[in-house]
Design a protein around this motif. Structure first.
Motif, PDB file in Angstrom:
ATOM      1  N   THR A 176      14.593  45.724  92.362  1.00  0.00           N
ATOM      2  CA  THR A 176      15.388  46.738  92.226  1.00  0.00           C
ATOM      3  C   THR A 176      15.982  47.886  90.711  1.00  0.00           C
ATOM      4  OG1 THR A 176      16.918  45.096  91.655  1.00  0.00           O
ATOM      5  CG2 THR A 176      16.949  46.140  94.464  1.00  0.00           C
ATOM      6  N   LYS A 177      16.276  48.753  90.561  1.00  0.00           N
ATOM      7  CA  LYS A 177      16.063  49.177  89.838  1.00  0.00           C
ATOM      8  C   LYS A 177      17.160  50.032  89.316  1.00  0.00           C
ATOM      9  CE  LYS A 177      14.799  50.540  85.551  1.00  0.00           C
ATOM     10  NZ  LYS A 177      13.213  51.264  85.044  1.00  0.00           N
ATOM     11  N   THR A 178      18.894  49.412  88.382  1.00  0.00           N
ATOM     12  CA  THR A 178      19.808  50.210  88.781  1.00  0.00           C
ATOM     13  C   THR A 178      20.301  51.153  87.375  1.00  0.00           C
ATOM     14  OG1 THR A 178      20.310  49.051  90.413  1.00  0.00           O
ATOM     15  CG2 THR A 178      22.628  49.878  88.875  1.00  0.00           C
ATOM     16  N   TYR A 179      20.894  52.513  87.340  1.00  0.00           N
ATOM     17  CA  TYR A 179      21.098  53.237  86.212  1.00  0.00           C
ATOM     18  C   TYR A 179      22.168  53.707  86.160  1.00  0.00           C
ATOM     19  CZ  TYR A 179      15.822  54.287  85.964  1.00  0.00           C
ATOM     20  OH  TYR A 179      14.670  54.277  85.641  1.00  0.00           O
ATOM     21  N   HIS A 180      22.869  52.596  85.026  1.00  0.00           N
ATOM     22  CA  HIS A 180      24.027  53.319  85.054  1.00  0.00           C
ATOM     23  C   HIS A 180      24.304  54.599  83.620  1.00  0.00           C
ATOM     24  CE1 HIS A 180      25.160  48.560  85.344  1.00  0.00           C
ATOM     25  NE2 HIS A 180      24.909  49.468  86.677  1.00  0.00           N
ATOM     26  N   MET A 181      25.160  55.164  83.767  1.00  0.00           N
ATOM     27  CA  MET A 181      25.398  56.391  83.776  1.00  0.00           C
ATOM     28  C   MET A 181      26.816  56.830  82.320  1.00  0.00           C
ATOM     29  SD  MET A 181      22.543  57.808  84.448  1.00  0.00           S
ATOM     30  CE  MET A 181      22.073  59.045  83.611  1.00  0.00           C
ATOM     31  N   ILE A 182      26.337  57.150  81.428  1.00  0.00           N
ATOM     32  CA  ILE A 182      28.186  57.778  81.416  1.00  0.00           C
ATOM     33  C   ILE A 182      28.758  59.024  80.725  1.00  0.00           C
ATOM     34  CG2 ILE A 182      29.261  58.239  78.537  1.00  0.00           C
ATOM     35  CD1 ILE A 182      27.097  56.508  77.257  1.00  0.00           C
TER      36      ILE A 182
ATOM     37  N   PRO B 241      30.039  50.880  87.446  1.00  0.00           N
ATOM     38  CA  PRO B 241      30.237  52.161  87.597  1.00  0.00           C
ATOM     39  C   PRO B 241      29.385  52.979  87.600  1.00  0.00           C
ATOM     40  CG  PRO B 241      28.869  50.955  85.668  1.00  0.00           C
ATOM     41  CD  PRO B 241      28.819  49.812  87.044  1.00  0.00           C
ATOM     42  N   LYS B 242      29.203  54.779  86.891  1.00  0.00           N
ATOM     43  CA  LYS B 242      28.582  55.980  88.136  1.00  0.00           C
ATOM     44  C   LYS B 242      27.015  55.610  87.521  1.00  0.00           C
ATOM     45  CE  LYS B 242      32.227  58.780  88.658  1.00  0.00           C
ATOM     46  NZ  LYS B 242      32.438  58.974  89.634  1.00  0.00           N
ATOM     47  N   GLY B 243      26.211  55.952  88.476  1.00  0.00           N
ATOM     48  CA  GLY B 243      24.969  55.930  88.118  1.00  0.00           C
ATOM     49  C   GLY B 243      23.891  56.071  89.979  1.00  0.00           C
ATOM     50  N   PHE B 244      22.487  55.368  89.664  1.00  0.00           N
ATOM     51  CA  PHE B 244      22.017  55.321  90.938  1.00  0.00           C
ATOM     52  C   PHE B 244      21.275  53.717  91.212  1.00  0.00           C
ATOM     53  CE2 PHE B 244      19.547  58.100  88.129  1.00  0.00           C
ATOM     54  CZ  PHE B 244      18.280  57.492  88.431  1.00  0.00           C
ATOM     55  N   LYS B 245      21.167  53.646  92.500  1.00  0.00           N
ATOM     56  CA  LYS B 245      20.108  52.197  92.084  1.00  0.00           C
ATOM     57  C   LYS B 245      18.684  53.032  93.827  1.00  0.00           C
ATOM     58  CE  LYS B 245      20.806  47.741  93.761  1.00  0.00           C
ATOM     59  NZ  LYS B 245      21.794  46.837  94.529  1.00  0.00           N
ATOM     60  N   LEU B 246      17.775  51.724  93.266  1.00  0.00           N
ATOM     61  CA  LEU B 246      16.736  52.771  93.697  1.00  0.00           C
ATOM     62  C   LEU B 246      16.476  51.326  94.442  1.00  0.00           C
ATOM     63  CD1 LEU B 246      14.537  54.644  90.725  1.00  0.00           C
ATOM     64  CD2 LEU B 246      15.232  55.292  93.025  1.00  0.00           C
TER      65      LEU B 246
ATOM     66  N   SER C 255      14.285  59.364  87.838  1.00  0.00           N
ATOM     67  CA  SER C 255      14.883  60.113  88.237  1.00  0.00           C
ATOM     68  C   SER C 255      14.173  60.656  89.601  1.00  0.00           C
ATOM     69  CB  SER C 255      15.577  61.234  87.755  1.00  0.00           C
ATOM     70  OG  SER C 255      14.348  61.887  86.525  1.00  0.00           O
ATOM     71  N   THR C 256      12.444  61.023  88.577  1.00  0.00           N
ATOM     72  CA  THR C 256      11.055  61.953  89.631  1.00  0.00           C
ATOM     73  C   THR C 256      11.445  60.463  91.158  1.00  0.00           C
ATOM     74  OG1 THR C 256      10.271  62.273  87.455  1.00  0.00           O
ATOM     75  CG2 THR C 256       8.507  62.297  89.150  1.00  0.00           C
ATOM     76  N   ILE C 257      11.378  59.138  91.152  1.00  0.00           N
ATOM     77  CA  ILE C 257      11.371  58.975  92.215  1.00  0.00           C
ATOM     78  C   ILE C 257      12.405  59.322  93.211  1.00  0.00           C
ATOM     79  CG2 ILE C 257      11.224  56.738  93.059  1.00  0.00           C
ATOM     80  CD1 ILE C 257      10.051  55.590  90.972  1.00  0.00           C
ATOM     81  N   ARG C 258      13.522  58.882  92.860  1.00  0.00           N
ATOM     82  CA  ARG C 258      14.707  59.835  93.470  1.00  0.00           C
ATOM     83  C   ARG C 258      15.239  61.249  93.906  1.00  0.00           C
ATOM     84  NH1 ARG C 258      20.367  60.551  90.544  1.00  0.00           N
ATOM     85  NH2 ARG C 258      19.051  61.872  89.263  1.00  0.00           N
TER      86      ARG C 258
ATOM     87  N   GLU D 288      14.936  57.515  77.690  1.00  0.00           N
ATOM     88  CA  GLU D 288      14.683  59.204  78.030  1.00  0.00           C
ATOM     89  C   GLU D 288      13.274  58.860  79.158  1.00  0.00           C
ATOM     90  OE1 GLU D 288      14.179  61.402  75.397  1.00  0.00           O
ATOM     91  OE2 GLU D 288      16.305  61.765  74.049  1.00  0.00           O
ATOM     92  N   GLN D 289      12.457  58.017  78.912  1.00  0.00           N
ATOM     93  CA  GLN D 289      11.187  58.764  79.678  1.00  0.00           C
ATOM     94  C   GLN D 289      11.073  57.467  80.692  1.00  0.00           C
ATOM     95  OE1 GLN D 289       7.732  56.019  77.898  1.00  0.00           O
ATOM     96  NE2 GLN D 289       5.999  56.847  79.129  1.00  0.00           N
ATOM     97  N   ASP D 290      12.035  56.371  80.410  1.00  0.00           N
ATOM     98  CA  ASP D 290      12.397  55.462  81.814  1.00  0.00           C
ATOM     99  C   ASP D 290      13.712  56.245  83.069  1.00  0.00           C
ATOM    100  OD1 ASP D 290      12.387  52.661  83.252  1.00  0.00           O
ATOM    101  OD2 ASP D 290      15.070  53.162  82.378  1.00  0.00           O
ATOM    102  N   TYR D 291      14.274  56.857  82.399  1.00  0.00           N
ATOM    103  CA  TYR D 291      14.948  57.367  83.361  1.00  0.00           C
ATOM    104  C   TYR D 291      13.949  58.995  83.425  1.00  0.00           C
ATOM    105  CZ  TYR D 291      18.749  60.480  85.342  1.00  0.00           C
ATOM    106  OH  TYR D 291      19.805  61.554  86.106  1.00  0.00           O
ATOM    107  N   ASP D 292      13.288  59.436  82.994  1.00  0.00           N
ATOM    108  CA  ASP D 292      12.781  60.425  83.383  1.00  0.00           C
ATOM    109  C   ASP D 292      11.783  59.701  85.558  1.00  0.00           C
ATOM    110  OD1 ASP D 292      11.237  63.158  84.168  1.00  0.00           O
ATOM    111  OD2 ASP D 292       9.598  62.470  82.682  1.00  0.00           O
ATOM    112  N   ILE D 293      11.026  58.707  84.552  1.00  0.00           N
ATOM    113  CA  ILE D 293      10.537  57.536  86.111  1.00  0.00           C
ATOM    114  C   ILE D 293      11.493  57.565  86.793  1.00  0.00           C
ATOM    115  CG2 ILE D 293       9.442  55.916  86.797  1.00  0.00           C
ATOM    116  CD1 ILE D 293       8.290  55.566  84.038  1.00  0.00           C
TER     117      ILE D 293
END
Length: 355
Positions: free
Chosen positions: A183-189, A162-167, A276-279, A269-274
């Motif tokens: 790794t850390k993967t974010y799955h976005m709606i 699914p759409k998102g990004f991976k660190l 997206s800041t790294i990305r 939200e805090q987790d996503y903020d971290i």
């Protein structure tokens, strides 16, 4: 014309949730359709015709916007490929795999081998870069620093299904854990909002006694206790490495009460903020964060945000003052004598201002 994109949303959800979502969206669209029909019927024929033209214009705008998002994604993918050779050069210099052009090798030759080995690459590059960022510095504890000194590189990739990004965090061999890549993967709606569905992290294989996300507590036995042995137990503690064990949404939403749901949303939200800041900040501008140059620019952004917040607060204060004035006026209306006196004063001020 509707902006809902069911196919994109469906990619990030399982079949059962997708069916529920489709039904919910259908109901939503039917309600919207019913509401806007009622709205149009309440208009005069001439105004209704103008609104229909405006809706056609909105539809053309939405088509262009969809193309914009498509082209933006393609443009980002193009430049991600162009960045890669630069990131490879950065990796080589930071980790001592290659020497920067213009580095005086003669100086290194003149010094002893031990000294030369100490100067290999740029020590603690990623640790310092992350600590200089306000969002990340709050997550990094003193205990974490020892392990983060072994961080060699950070990369990110866009995920399509699914759409998102991976660190990806690349570590040198270290005494803390076996993993060489975390790794850390974010799955976005919805990436454009963005709306996070869930995040998945690597399970860290800690060496015995080296886990940084837990601390060992030792308690002395109570006086007079038959068991004279020390009591030891572990408890969770703050650590940057909790980032790889993100908050999870339970399968059954009914098991979550309102307070728990709100807390979970804040954690996500805090987790996503971290992430997206790294990305968006650390990876593309790592050397600027290492030297501290990026801090000033970040502070300016924060100041702008604070000023906007102050303006909103001032507007709210003004509104509250207006409400207080209105309440005072209402109270005065219930007291004819005071109202008469106040009215005279107001009339006097008005006249004075008019002179």
């Amino acid at each position: 014309m509707s902006n809902f994109n069911i196919s994109d949303l469906g990619d990030a959800l399982n079949e059962e949730a997708r069916a529920d979502l489709v039904n919910a969206l259908k109901d939503k669209l039917q309600n919207l359709s019913r509401d806007h029909t009622d709205m149009l019927e309440s208009l005069s024929p001439n105004v209704r015709k103008r609104v229909e033209v405006l809706r056609e214009i909105q539809g053309q705008h939405d088509e262009l916007e969809a193309k914009f998002f498509e082209e933006r994604a393609a443009l980002e993918a193009k430049y991600q490929k162009l960045y890669q050779p630069l990131y490879v050069k950065r990796y080589d210099i930071v980790n001592g795999a290659g020497e920067a052009e213009g580095t005086p090798n003669e100086t290194v030759m003149d010094q002893g081998e031990d000294k030369a080995a100490e100067e290999k690459g740029v020590p603690d590059f990623w640790l310092i870069a992350m600590k200089n960022n306000e969002v990340l510095s709050e997550e990094i504890t003193e205990r974490d620093e020892g392990a983060l000194k072994y961080l060699k590189d950070i990369k990110w990739y866009r995920v399509e299904d699914p759409k998102g990004f991976k660190l990806e965090f690349y570590f040198d061999t270290n005494p803390y854990f076996k993993n060489t890549v975390l790794t850390k993967t974010y799955h976005m709606i919805d990436e454009d909002e963005p709306i996070l569905e869930k995040a998945i992290g690597t399970k860290i294989e800690w060496y015995p006694g080296k886990c940084l996300t837990q601390k060992l507590l030792k308690k002395k036995p109570k006086k007079g206790s038959k068991n004279a042995k020390q009591i030891t137990k572990t408890e969770d503690c703050e650590s940057f490495f909790n980032f790889f064990n993100p908050p999870q949404v339970p399968d059954d939403d009914e098991d979550i009460d309102e307070d728990t749901a709100e807390e979970l949303q804040n954690l996500m939200e805090q987790d996503y903020d971290i992430g997206s800041t790294i990305r968006d900040k650390i990876i593309p501008h790592a050397v600027s964060w290492f030297t501290g140059e990026a801090i000033q620019g970040d502070e300016l952004e924060l100041e702008d945000d604070d000023e906007d917040d102050d303006e909103i607060d001032e507007d709210e204060d003004d509104d509250e003052e207006d409400e207080d004035d209105d309440e005072d006026d209402d109270e005065e209306e219930t007291k004819p004598k005071k109202k008469s006196s106040s009215a005279q004063k107001r009339n006097g001020r008005a006249q004075g201002n008019g002179q």
